[in-house]
Design an enzyme around this catalytic site. Sequence first.
Site, PDB file in Angstrom:
ATOM      1  N   ASP A  30       0.981  -1.172   0.114  1.00 42.65           N
ATOM      2  CA  ASP A  30      -0.143   0.146  -0.012  1.00 42.65           C
ATOM      3  C   ASP A  30       1.010   1.286   0.029  1.00 42.65           C
ATOM      4  OD1 ASP A  30      -3.101   0.577   1.343  1.00 42.65           O
ATOM      5  OD2 ASP A  30      -1.786   2.217   0.967  1.00 42.65           O
ATOM      6  N   ASN A  86     -13.030  -3.176   3.205  1.00 50.03           N
ATOM      7  CA  ASN A  86     -14.068  -1.988   3.158  1.00 50.03           C
ATOM      8  C   ASN A  86     -14.947  -1.813   1.790  1.00 50.03           C
ATOM      9  OD1 ASN A  86     -12.751  -0.833   5.617  1.00 50.03           O
ATOM     10  ND2 ASN A  86     -11.365   0.380   4.412  1.00 50.03           N
ATOM     11  N   GLN A  93     -14.461   2.835   1.906  1.00 48.60           N
ATOM     12  CA  GLN A  93     -13.749   2.409   0.781  1.00 48.60           C
ATOM     13  C   GLN A  93     -13.663   3.863  -0.301  1.00 48.60           C
ATOM     14  OE1 GLN A  93     -16.247  -0.276  -1.725  1.00 48.60           O
ATOM     15  NE2 GLN A  93     -14.494  -0.774  -2.883  1.00 48.60           N
ATOM     16  N   HIS A  99     -10.653  -4.873  -2.647  1.00 52.01           N
ATOM     17  CA  HIS A  99      -9.134  -5.338  -1.896  1.00 52.01           C
ATOM     18  C   HIS A  99      -9.277  -5.777  -0.767  1.00 52.01           C
ATOM     19  CE1 HIS A  99     -10.089  -1.202  -1.950  1.00 52.01           C
ATOM     20  NE2 HIS A  99      -9.497  -0.843  -0.964  1.00 52.01           N
ATOM     21  N   HIS A 101      -7.162  -5.607   2.563  1.00 54.75           N
ATOM     22  CA  HIS A 101      -5.959  -4.950   3.583  1.00 54.75           C
ATOM     23  C   HIS A 101      -5.104  -6.076   4.406  1.00 54.75           C
ATOM     24  CE1 HIS A 101      -6.740  -0.559   2.801  1.00 54.75           C
ATOM     25  NE2 HIS A 101      -8.017  -1.181   2.839  1.00 54.75           N
TER      26      HIS A 101
HETATM   27  P1  5GP Z   1      -9.810   1.525   0.725  1.00 55.98           P
HETATM   28  O1  5GP Z   1      -9.813   2.938   1.869  1.00 55.98           O
HETATM   29  O2  5GP Z   1     -10.733   1.873  -0.369  1.00 55.98           O
HETATM   30  O3  5GP Z   1     -10.108   0.571   1.651  1.00 55.98           O
HETATM   31  O4  5GP Z   1      -8.123   1.395   0.592  1.00 55.98           O
HETATM   32  C1  5GP Z   1      -7.661   2.080  -0.380  1.00 55.98           C
HETATM   33  C2  5GP Z   1      -6.130   1.843  -0.179  1.00 55.98           C
HETATM   34  O5  5GP Z   1      -5.370   1.822  -1.382  1.00 55.98           O
HETATM   35  C3  5GP Z   1      -5.595   2.886   0.818  1.00 55.98           C
HETATM   36  O6  5GP Z   1      -4.914   2.266   1.678  1.00 55.98           O
HETATM   37  C4  5GP Z   1      -4.530   3.824  -0.262  1.00 55.98           C
HETATM   38  O7  5GP Z   1      -3.548   4.061   0.432  1.00 55.98           O
HETATM   39  C5  5GP Z   1      -4.063   2.630  -1.204  1.00 55.98           C
HETATM   40  N1  5GP Z   1      -4.062   2.875  -2.513  1.00 55.98           N
HETATM   41  C6  5GP Z   1      -4.593   3.882  -3.203  1.00 55.98           C
HETATM   42  N2  5GP Z   1      -4.074   4.304  -4.425  1.00 55.98           N
HETATM   43  C7  5GP Z   1      -2.921   3.499  -4.489  1.00 55.98           C
HETATM   44  C8  5GP Z   1      -2.024   3.384  -5.599  1.00 55.98           C
HETATM   45  O8  5GP Z   1      -1.904   3.717  -6.568  1.00 55.98           O
HETATM   46  N3  5GP Z   1      -1.090   2.303  -5.340  1.00 55.98           N
HETATM   47  C9  5GP Z   1      -1.051   1.434  -4.174  1.00 55.98           C
HETATM   48  N4  5GP Z   1      -0.325   0.781  -3.901  1.00 55.98           N
HETATM   49  N5  5GP Z   1      -1.922   1.853  -3.104  1.00 55.98           N
HETATM   50  C10 5GP Z   1      -2.988   2.747  -3.262  1.00 55.98           C
END
Ligand code: 5GP
Length: 134
Positions: A30, A86, A93, A99, A101
């Site tokens: 991440d 999420n 999300q 995805h 985590h």
């Molecule tokens: P969510 O909030 O949707 O559950 O998690 C999205 C996650 O994706 C966040 O922890 C954020 O840091 C990560 N993230 C967002 N864009 C990118 C990206 O372009 N590359 C990587 N490796 N992580 C990303």
Amino acid sequence: MDNCIFCKIANGEIPSATLYEDDDFRVILDLGPASKGHSLILPKTHAANIYKLPDELAAKVMILAKKMATKMTDALGCDGFNLVQNNGEIAGQTVFHFHMHLIPRYQGDNVKLGWTPGTLTDEDKEDILSKLNQ
Ligand code: 5GP
Ligand code: ZN
């Protein structure tokens, strides 16, 4: 999905720090980690969230999460592990491609995941049980 960043990362169109890859998934670091080693399991096919994820991938993702948690705990020496997933904006999300985590936890880390426990009322209990046990 043409405009989905996680589709592009999962399929290798955008480079990423990859910890694991197979026919169905890519596991990447991440970019905004909660802790050292925070990673994401990305399916290679697009599904916006858990509701849209095919059963076969839903089953496989948990097996992979177990495998990665075990491998990462051995390699990184973390003291515990959170799996977080999420669905929907209200649930946190921000990227609308499913995805999972993988969050290694360390004694004294400052990671905050959680809620303030409420109280299960009789009214809620009866309401929920009547709705779910039909
Ligand atoms: P969510 O909030 O949707 O559950 O998690 C999205 C996650 O994706 C966040 O922890 C954020 O840091 C990560 N993230 C967002 N864009 C990118 C990206 O372009 N590359 C990587 N490796 N992580 C990303
Ligand atoms: Zn996607």
